[in-house]
Design a protein around this motif. Sequence first.
Motif, PDB file in Angstrom:
ATOM      1  N   THR A   1       0.825  -1.216   0.000  1.00 21.64           N
ATOM      2  CA  THR A   1       0.000   0.000   0.000  1.00 21.64           C
ATOM      3  C   THR A   1       0.858   1.265   0.000  1.00 21.64           C
ATOM      4  O   THR A   1       0.381   2.343  -0.350  1.00 21.64           O
ATOM      5  CB  THR A   1      -0.927   0.003   1.227  1.00 21.64           C
ATOM      6  N   TYR A   2       2.121   1.133   0.408  1.00 20.78           N
ATOM      7  CA  TYR A   2       2.981   2.297   0.593  1.00 20.78           C
ATOM      8  C   TYR A   2       4.249   2.192  -0.253  1.00 20.78           C
ATOM      9  O   TYR A   2       4.754   1.100  -0.505  1.00 20.78           O
ATOM     10  CB  TYR A   2       3.385   2.429   2.064  1.00 20.78           C
ATOM     11  N   SER A   3       4.784   3.355  -0.649  1.00 19.98           N
ATOM     12  CA  SER A   3       6.052   3.402  -1.372  1.00 19.98           C
ATOM     13  C   SER A   3       7.166   3.825  -0.415  1.00 19.98           C
ATOM     14  O   SER A   3       7.050   4.852   0.267  1.00 19.98           O
ATOM     15  CB  SER A   3       5.979   4.400  -2.537  1.00 19.98           C
ATOM     16  N   ILE A   4       8.247   3.053  -0.400  1.00 13.61           N
ATOM     17  CA  ILE A   4       9.384   3.423   0.449  1.00 13.61           C
ATOM     18  C   ILE A   4      10.141   4.609  -0.123  1.00 13.61           C
ATOM     19  O   ILE A   4      11.053   5.142   0.513  1.00 13.61           O
ATOM     20  CB  ILE A   4      10.356   2.234   0.645  1.00 13.61           C
ATOM     21  N   TYR A   5       9.771   5.034  -1.337  1.00 18.78           N
ATOM     22  CA  TYR A   5      10.465   6.165  -1.977  1.00 18.78           C
ATOM     23  C   TYR A   5       9.694   7.471  -1.852  1.00 18.78           C
ATOM     24  O   TYR A   5      10.052   8.463  -2.479  1.00 18.78           O
ATOM     25  CB  TYR A   5      10.714   5.833  -3.452  1.00 18.78           C
ATOM     26  N   SER A   6       8.643   7.477  -1.048  1.00 14.12           N
ATOM     27  CA  SER A   6       7.841   8.676  -0.822  1.00 14.12           C
ATOM     28  C   SER A   6       7.893   9.041   0.654  1.00 14.12           C
ATOM     29  O   SER A   6       7.484   8.251   1.514  1.00 14.12           O
ATOM     30  CB  SER A   6       6.382   8.421  -1.242  1.00 14.12           C
ATOM     31  N   SER A   7       8.392  10.239   0.970  1.00 12.81           N
ATOM     32  CA  SER A   7       8.455  10.652   2.376  1.00 12.81           C
ATOM     33  C   SER A   7       7.050  10.770   2.966  1.00 12.81           C
ATOM     34  O   SER A   7       6.841  10.479   4.147  1.00 12.81           O
ATOM     35  CB  SER A   7       9.212  11.977   2.502  1.00 12.81           C
ATOM     36  N   LYS A   8       6.086  11.170   2.141  1.00 10.96           N
ATOM     37  CA  LYS A   8       4.700  11.264   2.608  1.00 10.96           C
ATOM     38  C   LYS A   8       4.176   9.892   3.016  1.00 10.96           C
ATOM     39  O   LYS A   8       3.567   9.723   4.082  1.00 10.96           O
ATOM     40  CB  LYS A   8       3.823  11.864   1.510  1.00 10.96           C
ATOM     41  N   ASP A   9       4.419   8.888   2.174  1.00 11.68           N
ATOM     42  CA  ASP A   9       3.999   7.523   2.502  1.00 11.68           C
ATOM     43  C   ASP A   9       4.728   7.005   3.737  1.00 11.68           C
ATOM     44  O   ASP A   9       4.135   6.333   4.595  1.00 11.68           O
ATOM     45  CB  ASP A   9       4.265   6.584   1.325  1.00 11.68           C
ATOM     46  N   LEU A  10       6.017   7.293   3.830  1.00 13.46           N
ATOM     47  CA  LEU A  10       6.791   6.804   4.965  1.00 13.46           C
ATOM     48  C   LEU A  10       6.271   7.378   6.280  1.00 13.46           C
ATOM     49  O   LEU A  10       6.195   6.669   7.288  1.00 13.46           O
ATOM     50  CB  LEU A  10       8.273   7.149   4.780  1.00 13.46           C
ATOM     51  N   MET A  11       5.918   8.643   6.280  1.00 11.15           N
ATOM     52  CA  MET A  11       5.385   9.249   7.506  1.00 11.15           C
ATOM     53  C   MET A  11       4.026   8.639   7.885  1.00 11.15           C
ATOM     54  O   MET A  11       3.665   8.627   9.057  1.00 11.15           O
ATOM     55  CB  MET A  11       5.266  10.764   7.341  1.00 11.15           C
TER      56      MET A  11
END
Length: 592
Positions: free
Chosen positions: A151-161
Amino acid sequence: MKVSLLFPPTWHPSQPYLSLPSLTGFLTQAGVPNVSQRDLGIELLDDIVTQAYGIELYQGLIDKKNALEREHRGETGPGSAEHLARIVESLDRFPYLVDRIEPAKATLRGEGFYDMEGYRESLFLIDKWLEVLSSLYFPTRLTVVDNQFSTYSIYSSKDLMKVIRDEQQNPYIALFRERFIPSIVRDHAELVGVSITATSQIIPGLTLCRLIKEAAPDIHITIGGSIFTRLVDNLRRCPSLFEITDDIVVFEGETALLELVNQMAGKKDFSKVPNLIYRQNDRIIVNQPFYSENVNQLPAPNYDGFPLDRYLSPEPVLPVQFSRGCYYKDCAFCALTLDHQNFRQKDPGRTIEELEWLKQRYGVRRFFFTDECFALSPTKRLCQQMIDRRLDIKWTCEMRFEKHLTKELLSSMHDAGCLKIVFGLESFNQRIMDFMKKGIQQEWVRRIANDCVDLGIAVHCYIIVGFPTEKEEEALETMNFIVDNKKLHDSYGFSCQPCLFDLEKEAPIMSDPGGYGIRRIMRPSAEDLSLGFFYEVQEGMTPDQAERLYQHVYEKVSEVVCELPFNYSMADGLLYIARAKSETERAAVARS
């Protein structure tokens, strides 16, 4: 001042990683009195692959099943009918697995490791156990060596947060909160360093930072590791990361961490700390120029505190370094050279002293050289000293198919205990080799591979499918070199890993994409921490065509390669080769 260094999941379970022991050795040599280190990856795996955790897991599955039956919604995704089906399947598997998981660990830590079927079955059981655990957090999937958060991308700071706060899909939140955070807080360290060196560690590592920061806001948290070294420019535009860490060390960390310790104990002037990225008055500051270590002043890695008996292998295989950086920097696709900026070679005598110290202190006889590439002349001197000192160790390393890598040098390496050499072949097609700027010739590859097999040195080849402008028949030439080379792939310990070409950030090709036939590069705006890019080509296979051919190459290579242990783990493979060699030598003695 107390320093605690943490290595988060996920990494290979059969051996430690080199980063923390290198830092611990350096800080200890510099007189920092209180340094501890923990490999949380192996601690966590060892804790949850138990019958005791099974009781907790089973209750969690029952509770999740009841909740989903009451309120599940949709056909797929978290809380869906598909999620419920996975939970029910996990409950069905649970009784079979719960009685077998601890024997599986025991097998991998004992003589049963060397029984190929027992080895495979044990890894399979542990992976299935982790799949049962994962079903609680569907669609997240944990494996022995990786994790997937679809569901999340490890390359997106928004997703990581988001994912580091997502209790429904991130299993590390509950696992860390229950198992690690209390002991980390009780440890009363003023500085906690978290090493994130692989993409599989990004979500667990940042989750760990967030939980420590929330539980003990006064602890100074520093992140280090090669992942963020490749993202220096991106970090200037990612202030959200500095909500969960105080700063980030990029490139090499020994002197940087020591100076950070000194500044925290003194004037707190963080501008004096080399290689540091930190936030000050809402500005993100990058301390430059970046510092490189004098490798001849670095001590041996210190593995004190690492639970060497908890790794999933019958004896430890310790990583060591003979050099930093790569002496050959021209490969167009390679971003690895960024990690160490420049090539530095350690004196062979110092390396021998390190190996002797490690052997004596930890009782270890198997070593994994993590160097990007062994240089020829220093290797010759190193091997001669190993032979002269009768070091009696077994080891593996990485080299290039160099013109001057002679049978004489390979023979010396064999006599010094080298059991396997890892080669970056990438392509066997001469045009592609030249276009990649590999600086090697087909005839050298054939000769060196044959020499290794004749001498009893196992070979590993990395190959790349889909380099820009590559045609299908050129990629198949590389595949056929492996598949049709019976002498090579029948040799004991042979392995080969096909990889799909990835246009990586900081690779030399990025400085002249048009010159490499790349027409257009796409940078997804949401992925502000991307380590690679989508692209279009002017000629040769498209990325989609390359991906389809890669699947074909992977399948064909897999038919001639022993996946477990040799393609699965260099460390496990090294132990297998060492055992086979020892048995052959005993048999020869018995016959005589």
